[in-house]
Design a protein around this motif. Structure first.
Motif, PDB file in Angstrom:
ATOM      1  N   ASP A 129       0.734  -1.256   0.118  1.00  0.00           N
ATOM      2  CA  ASP A 129       0.000   0.077  -0.062  1.00  0.00           C
ATOM      3  C   ASP A 129       1.035   1.222  -0.011  1.00  0.00           C
ATOM      4  O   ASP A 129       0.587   2.292  -0.745  1.00  0.00           O
ATOM      5  N   ILE A 130       1.906   1.296   0.671  1.00  0.00           N
ATOM      6  CA  ILE A 130       2.839   2.308   0.847  1.00  0.00           C
ATOM      7  C   ILE A 130       3.537   2.665  -0.633  1.00  0.00           C
ATOM      8  O   ILE A 130       3.562   3.715  -1.030  1.00  0.00           O
ATOM      9  N   VAL A 131       3.979   1.331  -1.127  1.00  0.00           N
ATOM     10  CA  VAL A 131       4.615   1.612  -2.424  1.00  0.00           C
ATOM     11  C   VAL A 131       3.473   2.228  -3.478  1.00  0.00           C
ATOM     12  O   VAL A 131       3.740   2.899  -4.477  1.00  0.00           O
ATOM     13  N   LYS A 132       2.146   1.565  -3.450  1.00  0.00           N
ATOM     14  CA  LYS A 132       1.311   2.110  -4.445  1.00  0.00           C
ATOM     15  C   LYS A 132       0.868   3.493  -4.051  1.00  0.00           C
ATOM     16  O   LYS A 132       0.907   4.241  -5.377  1.00  0.00           O
ATOM     17  N   LYS A 133       0.593   4.174  -2.815  1.00  0.00           N
ATOM     18  CA  LYS A 133       0.304   5.450  -2.789  1.00  0.00           C
ATOM     19  C   LYS A 133       1.837   6.199  -2.982  1.00  0.00           C
ATOM     20  O   LYS A 133       1.541   7.206  -3.819  1.00  0.00           O
ATOM     21  N   TRP A 134       2.846   5.894  -2.887  1.00  0.00           N
ATOM     22  CA  TRP A 134       3.998   6.417  -3.516  1.00  0.00           C
ATOM     23  C   TRP A 134       4.037   6.725  -4.894  1.00  0.00           C
ATOM     24  O   TRP A 134       4.207   7.597  -5.537  1.00  0.00           O
TER      25      TRP A 134
END
Length: 251
Positions: free
Chosen positions: A4-9
């Motif tokens: 999720d963090i990578v996706k948001k980034w």
């Protein structure tokens, strides 16, 4: 969670890159605070000019230190010849004393100039740089704000089915979050610029007065006034014969 963090980034990076390219090619709108941008550009220009002064002041200390080393060696040579040349003992003797006095006054001046260099270095590379770091955060927040504002505006012009309304609510939430961040950092930058200007004037008033008094006293041969300049600014020189390296060697 990591996904999720990578996706948001990734989404954030895509939107910001799209906004940046859109601005550069003149297709997208950009939020501008004219007065703040003027102050930021003035700070960057001031920092460049102060860096030039700092570089020149450092060159001055280096050259002047070399001069003092030469005068010290010349004084030793005169003193040695005074002992070995009875017919010129007096002439060599007072030249040796002159060089010793010049070295003593020169070391005092060097201490004042080094204090000047140290203070300007702190102002430029710590105080100004700290403000510019906040400016960089503000500029990133501004780009993100405009990216999500553009995204919201595009969705607002689209269809209003159930899926679209959900995306619109999400976009509105993201936009509000980035607007709050942008406005907070804009306020932070304005405050830091104000305090920086006040600090700069205070520091430079003191340092320019020190520099002027020390230089003029030295070249006028006023040893008492030169020493008084250092006392005025609480500058302490190392005692003669100290084993610790000189301040220049520590730089």
């Amino acid at each position: 969670e990591k996904f999720d963090i990578v996706k948001k980034w990734g989404i954030n990076t895509y939107k910001c890159t799209k906004q940046l390219l859109s601005e550069r090619f003149g297709r997208g709108s950009r939020t501008v605070d004219l007065e703040l941008e003027r102050q930021i550009e003035l700070l960057r220009d001031t920092k460049r000019k102060y860096e030039c002064v700092l570089g020149l002041a450092r060159a001055l200390t280096s050259h002047f230190y070399s001069l003092l080393q030469t005068q010290h060696a010349l004084g030793d040579a005169f003193a040695d010849l005074s002992q070995k040349s009875p017919e010129l003992q007096e002439e060599f003797g007072y030249n040796a004393e002159t060089q010793k006095l010049l070295c003593k006054n020169g070391e005092t001046l060097l201490g004042a100039v080094n204090f000047f260099v140290s203070s300007i270095n702190t102002l430029v590379n710590k105080t100004m740089e700290d403000t510019l770091m906040t400016v960089k955060q503000y500029e990133t927040a501004r780009l993100e704000y405009d990216a999500y504002r553009t995204d919201l505006e595009e969705l607002s012009l689209g269809p209003r089915d159930a899926g679209a309304l959900g995306r619109l609510d999400t976009a509105q939430s993201h936009f509000q979050s980035h607007r709050d961040k942008y406005e907070r950092l804009r306020a932070d930058v304005a405050i830091k610029l104000k305090f920086l200007e006040e600090n700069k004037v205070k520091v430079m008033h003191k340092q320019l007065l020190l520099f002027h008094n020390a230089i003029s006293s030295y070249f006028a041969g006023n040893q008492q006034q030169l020493e008084q300049s250092l006392k005025q600014f609480n500058i302490k020189l190392k005692s003669p014969g100290a084993e610790k390296p000189s301040w220049l060697e520590e730089q």
